[in-house]
Structures are given as C-alpha cells and as structure tokens.
Design a protein around this motif. Structure first.
Motif, PDB file in Angstrom:
ATOM      1  N   PHE A  68       0.835  -1.206  -0.068  1.00 11.87           N
ATOM      2  CA  PHE A  68       0.209  -0.008  -0.112  1.00 11.87           C
ATOM      3  C   PHE A  68       0.871   1.226   0.027  1.00 11.87           C
ATOM      4  CE2 PHE A  68      -2.543  -3.390   1.604  1.00 11.87           C
ATOM      5  CZ  PHE A  68      -3.780  -3.393   0.959  1.00 11.87           C
ATOM      6  N   SER A  69       2.077   1.129  -0.860  1.00 11.12           N
ATOM      7  CA  SER A  69       2.797   2.526  -0.895  1.00 11.12           C
ATOM      8  C   SER A  69       2.293   3.576  -1.534  1.00 11.12           C
ATOM      9  CB  SER A  69       4.210   1.755  -1.401  1.00 11.12           C
ATOM     10  OG  SER A  69       4.026   1.403  -2.673  1.00 11.12           O
ATOM     11  N   VAL A  72      -2.216   7.097  -2.860  1.00 13.41           N
ATOM     12  CA  VAL A  72      -3.816   7.419  -2.612  1.00 13.41           C
ATOM     13  C   VAL A  72      -4.354   6.431  -1.240  1.00 13.41           C
ATOM     14  CG1 VAL A  72      -4.467   7.734  -4.750  1.00 13.41           C
ATOM     15  CG2 VAL A  72      -4.084   5.293  -3.974  1.00 13.41           C
ATOM     16  N   TYR A  73      -3.318   5.479  -0.547  1.00 16.19           N
ATOM     17  CA  TYR A  73      -3.693   4.854   0.355  1.00 16.19           C
ATOM     18  C   TYR A  73      -3.755   5.403   1.812  1.00 16.19           C
ATOM     19  CZ  TYR A  73      -4.068   0.993  -3.031  1.00 16.19           C
ATOM     20  OH  TYR A  73      -4.138   0.224  -4.009  1.00 16.19           O
ATOM     21  N   ARG A  74      -4.393   5.160   2.687  1.00 21.04           N
ATOM     22  CA  ARG A  74      -4.494   5.537   4.101  1.00 21.04           C
ATOM     23  C   ARG A  74      -3.262   5.371   4.655  1.00 21.04           C
ATOM     24  NH1 ARG A  74      -8.980   7.721   5.786  1.00 21.04           N
ATOM     25  NH2 ARG A  74     -11.037   7.215   5.070  1.00 21.04           N
ATOM     26  N   LEU A 218      -7.951   3.355  -8.340  1.00 20.27           N
ATOM     27  CA  LEU A 218      -7.003   4.203  -7.546  1.00 20.27           C
ATOM     28  C   LEU A 218      -5.534   4.417  -8.087  1.00 20.27           C
ATOM     29  CD1 LEU A 218      -7.900   2.136  -4.205  1.00 20.27           C
ATOM     30  CD2 LEU A 218      -8.468   4.370  -4.747  1.00 20.27           C
ATOM     31  N   LEU A 219      -5.068   3.520  -8.951  1.00 18.20           N
ATOM     32  CA  LEU A 219      -3.909   3.727  -9.542  1.00 18.20           C
ATOM     33  C   LEU A 219      -4.110   5.050 -10.562  1.00 18.20           C
ATOM     34  CD1 LEU A 219      -2.388   0.451 -10.011  1.00 18.20           C
ATOM     35  CD2 LEU A 219      -1.564   1.999  -8.588  1.00 18.20           C
ATOM     36  N   SER A 220      -5.235   4.928 -11.478  1.00 19.19           N
ATOM     37  CA  SER A 220      -5.259   6.202 -11.959  1.00 19.19           C
ATOM     38  C   SER A 220      -5.146   7.497 -11.096  1.00 19.19           C
ATOM     39  CB  SER A 220      -6.856   6.071 -12.660  1.00 19.19           C
ATOM     40  OG  SER A 220      -6.888   5.192 -13.661  1.00 19.19           O
ATOM     41  N   ALA A 221      -5.814   7.490 -10.018  1.00 25.50           N
ATOM     42  CA  ALA A 221      -5.734   8.572  -9.067  1.00 25.50           C
ATOM     43  C   ALA A 221      -4.191   8.889  -8.811  1.00 25.50           C
ATOM     44  CB  ALA A 221      -6.473   8.405  -8.171  1.00 25.50           C
ATOM     45  N   GLU A 222      -3.582   7.865  -8.650  1.00 24.99           N
ATOM     46  CA  GLU A 222      -2.230   7.942  -8.206  1.00 24.99           C
ATOM     47  C   GLU A 222      -1.234   8.573  -9.352  1.00 24.99           C
ATOM     48  OE1 GLU A 222      -1.025   6.950  -5.362  1.00 24.99           O
ATOM     49  OE2 GLU A 222       1.142   7.167  -5.592  1.00 24.99           O
ATOM     50  N   LYS A 260     -13.423   3.884   0.504  1.00 21.79           N
ATOM     51  CA  LYS A 260     -13.473   4.689   1.668  1.00 21.79           C
ATOM     52  C   LYS A 260     -12.542   4.155   2.950  1.00 21.79           C
ATOM     53  CE  LYS A 260     -15.184   7.939   2.942  1.00 21.79           C
ATOM     54  NZ  LYS A 260     -14.571   9.569   2.726  1.00 21.79           N
ATOM     55  N   GLU A 261     -12.322   2.774   2.966  1.00 23.66           N
ATOM     56  CA  GLU A 261     -11.750   2.194   3.794  1.00 23.66           C
ATOM     57  C   GLU A 261     -10.117   2.323   3.553  1.00 23.66           C
ATOM     58  OE1 GLU A 261     -13.837  -1.586   5.084  1.00 23.66           O
ATOM     59  OE2 GLU A 261     -11.748  -2.463   5.159  1.00 23.66           O
ATOM     60  N   VAL A 262      -9.929   2.025   2.301  1.00 13.31           N
ATOM     61  CA  VAL A 262      -8.426   2.029   2.168  1.00 13.31           C
ATOM     62  C   VAL A 262      -7.616   3.376   1.547  1.00 13.31           C
ATOM     63  CG1 VAL A 262      -8.527  -0.452   1.358  1.00 13.31           C
ATOM     64  CG2 VAL A 262      -8.541   1.362  -0.321  1.00 13.31           C
ATOM     65  N   SER A 263      -8.793   4.264   1.135  1.00 16.18           N
ATOM     66  CA  SER A 263      -8.083   5.486   0.604  1.00 16.18           C
ATOM     67  C   SER A 263      -8.581   6.912   1.612  1.00 16.18           C
ATOM     68  CB  SER A 263      -8.298   5.843  -0.833  1.00 16.18           C
ATOM     69  OG  SER A 263      -7.906   6.968  -1.400  1.00 16.18           O
ATOM     70  N   HIS A 264      -7.827   7.601   1.595  1.00 18.70           N
ATOM     71  CA  HIS A 264      -8.127   8.816   2.575  1.00 18.70           C
ATOM     72  C   HIS A 264      -8.905   9.862   1.166  1.00 18.70           C
ATOM     73  CE1 HIS A 264      -4.601  10.855   0.243  1.00 18.70           C
ATOM     74  NE2 HIS A 264      -4.163   9.754   0.494  1.00 18.70           N
ATOM     75  N   LEU A 265      -8.911   9.385   0.000  1.00 18.89           N
ATOM     76  CA  LEU A 265      -9.479  10.726  -0.914  1.00 18.89           C
ATOM     77  C   LEU A 265     -11.076  10.654  -0.578  1.00 18.89           C
ATOM     78  CD1 LEU A 265      -7.399   9.801  -3.910  1.00 18.89           C
ATOM     79  CD2 LEU A 265      -7.103  11.977  -2.539  1.00 18.89           C
ATOM     80  N   PRO A 266     -11.708  11.772  -0.954  1.00 18.63           N
ATOM     81  CA  PRO A 266     -13.037  11.719  -0.781  1.00 18.63           C
ATOM     82  C   PRO A 266     -13.780  11.137  -1.950  1.00 18.63           C
ATOM     83  CG  PRO A 266     -12.367  13.838  -1.466  1.00 18.63           C
ATOM     84  CD  PRO A 266     -11.392  13.015  -1.299  1.00 18.63           C
TER      85      PRO A 266
END
Ligand code: PEP
Ligand code: MN
Length: 346
Positions: A68-69, A72-74, A218-222, A260-266
């Motif tokens: 979870f490096s 995007v991850y919490r 999530l990788l797109s957000a990354e 919501k559980e794994v990422s801090h992003l809204p």
C-alpha cells in the motif's frame, strides 16, 4: 500471501481461520519454518480480507505482495482528505451535492437550471462544454462558448463550476473557467492526461472507468497524485457487468465502502450516468449517502425532453427537492451534514 501464526495460537482458532480461508475459495498449505507456524495462500486477497484474516486471535501477521505504498492509500496519510470548493467541503463530515445539466446547450438553458438549483442551495454547478459522446454524430458540446456561458451563469448565482476536461490540448481553456475539473470515465486510463492533471493546482474529479477495477481506479488517481496534485475527488459512476436490464451500468456501491476504507480521498457517486434513467436517481443517491459517499453528482434539466444529451437520466429540478430532504435525513443518521446543512432531529 502468508499468514504467520502466533506461537501460542489455539488450535480451535486456527481451524476457524482455515475454514474461512476455504470458504473464500483459496487453496492453502500449512508450513512451519523454524519456530513459526504459517499458512500460505495462493492468489491475491481483496483488501477487506486482509483485515478479516488479521482479526483472528491466532494471527500474528499477514504478509502480502499487495503493498500500500501508493500515496492514495490511508497508510500514507493521516486522516481524510477534505476538498474545499465553492465555499463547501467535500469529505470529512460533510456530504456535498453537485448538480447541473449534462451539457451546456445555451445561455438560457444553463441560466434557468442554475437559477432553480441555486434556490435549493446548490453551490457546485456541473455542465459539460466538451462532451465525450459515444456517437461522433451526437452533440459534441459548445466547447469554449460553453465555458463562457458556465462562467457567466456561475458568477451570477455564486456557484463553483465543475466541468469536464476531455483533451490535453484544452487544459489552459478549461483551467481558466473550472473550479473543479472532471476527468470522465472514458479518460480514466488516459495516462498522459492524468499526468497533466497532476501538474495543476485545481481539484480533479476523477471518474472510475466503466471497466476499471478498484485497484486500477486508485492507480489512475495515483497518476495525478504522484505529480504533486492531491486535490482529487474520486467518483463511482457504475461499471459494465453482465446485467442486461434497462439501466446503463451497475452502480458499484461496494466500491464506495471499500475505497473509503483504503483511501483517504473523498469518494462521490454519480447515480445519473450509472443508471441512465431519471427514475432510479433518487434511490441510488440515497443508497450512496448511506454507504458512506462524500457526495453525489446529479444531472438536472428543466426540459429533459429537449436535452441535447442524456435526456433520459436528467432529473427535473422539482424532483431534486425531495431527494435533498431525504439525503439530509440519511446524512443525519451518520452525524454528517448534507450541503453544509445539519438535519435537526425532532
Ligand atoms: C458526464 O458527467 O457528463 C459524463 C460524460 O460522465 P461519464 O464520464 O461518467 O460518462
Ligand atoms: Mn451526461
């Protein structure tokens, strides 16, 4: 994946753990290396399963190749990312509403819709000027003229603009007018565009690709985040499934909870594009609020029968009013505000 067991693990708990592993469909092997007992599983686990396996008293550690490096991850940021736009906050304890027409069609149409929405307290106004249409023969948007209309109307009603950036060549123009830049489902894997969005000092509303897994989303957000822009709102808008009933895509509500559980992003939900049918928009919106979404984005048109795009899913303004009241109540159940308002419990 390896599940390392505690030295003093109770055999009955290990049996329970193995039962769960089998029920989850994994093949497994039990080993002992030195003084450590371990269970080896084949295949990549889903995020929620990691925590589930960790919850057994006999488990010391779960070692997985899933790392979870990414930013995007919490694991890599304390607390929730909260975005401020148009005087509102998306994320944290507030659930926000973005509303407006699919396309900017004319000044009059945009103004009428903005006026109706403004009366309901909407602050984040959406409208497409560059439209990604499935058919090249469909209305493609008013382009820069559309941006100018949005700007004039939004100024009049003191709203922030949410509009789509379709092509890297229009970045400067879209940046000039947009408060929040939308990157649509078709561009969710357009990596050069995502990288450029990452260099901007603007909030990016990134939609999930219709065929993207949660990890790919999530990788797109990354791609945006690793360039320095962490002002990102994720948007679940339905995915392609085998379902052939009369709706466009299947809204993946589970994805909202998992992200919501794994990422801090809204994370917000677009029930309009997901359903493709106005009559489904209210229930999907309310389900999204209950599932923990930080916002909803709804297409609204005062004359849906005349809309130049997405006519069938456009909600009339008067249908949005009861939806807002119901969403406010559900938000209250979770001690959250909706559009900055708190439901007064009687
Ligand atoms: C839109 O928001 O107008 C749009 C085209 O959405 P999507 O990218 O989800 O299809
Ligand atoms: Mn649309």
């Amino acid at each position: 994946m390896l599940i390392l067991l505690k030295n003093n693990a109770a055999e009955h708990d290990i049996t329970r753990l193995i039962e769960s592993i089998k029920q989850s469909g994994y093949s497994y092997a039990r080993h002992r290396e030195g003084r450590t007992d371990m269970i080896e599983l084949e295949g990549a686990p889903a995020y929620f399963q990691l925590d589930f396996f960790k919850s057994f008293p006999s488990v010391k550690k779960v070692v997985t190749s899933l790392d979870f490096s990414e930013k995007v991850y919490r694991a890599n940021k304390k607390g929730d990312t909260v975005i401020s736009a148009g005087g509102r906050r998306i994320g944290g304890k507030n659930i926000e509403l973005i509303a407006g027409p699919c396309s900017v069609e004319s000044f009059e149409q945009t103004e009428r819709i903005a006026c109706a929405l403004s009366e309901m307290g909407v602050k984040l106004f959406r409208g497409g000027a560059y439209k990604p249409r499935t058919s090249p023969y469909s209305f493609q948007g008013l382009n820069e003229k559309g941006l100018k209309i949005l700007s004039e109307v939004a100024k009049k009603y003191k709203m922030a603009i949410v509009t789509e950036l379709l092509d890297v060549r229009n970045i400067d123009k879209v940046c000039e007018y947009a408060d929040i830049i939308q990157i649509g489902t078709r561009n969710a894997s357009n990596y050069p565009l995502l990288k450029e969005a990452g260099k901007l000092k603007k909030t990016i509303l990134l939609k999930r690709g219709v065929s993207s897994t949660i990890k790919e989303f999530l990788l797109s957000a990354e791609y945006i985040m690793c360039q320095g822009n962490s002002r990102i709102i994720l948007c679940e808008r339905g995915i392609k499934t085998f379902e052939t009933a009369a709706y466009r895509t299947s809204l993946d509500i589970t994805a909202v909870s998992i992200i919501k559980e794994v990422s801090h992003l809204p994370v917000i939900v677009d029930p309009s594009h997901s359903a493709g049918a106005w009559n489904l928009v209210e229930s999907l919106s309310l389900a999204s609020v209950a599932a923990g979404a930080d916002g909803i984005m709804i297409e609204v048109h005062d004359k849906p029968q005349e809309a130049l795009s997405d006519a069938g899913q456009s909600l009339k303004p008067e249908k949005l009013k009861p939806l807002i009241e119901k969403a406010l109540k559900i938000a209250g159940c979770f001690n959250k505000t909706f559009m900055g308002r708190k439901e007064r419990l009687k």
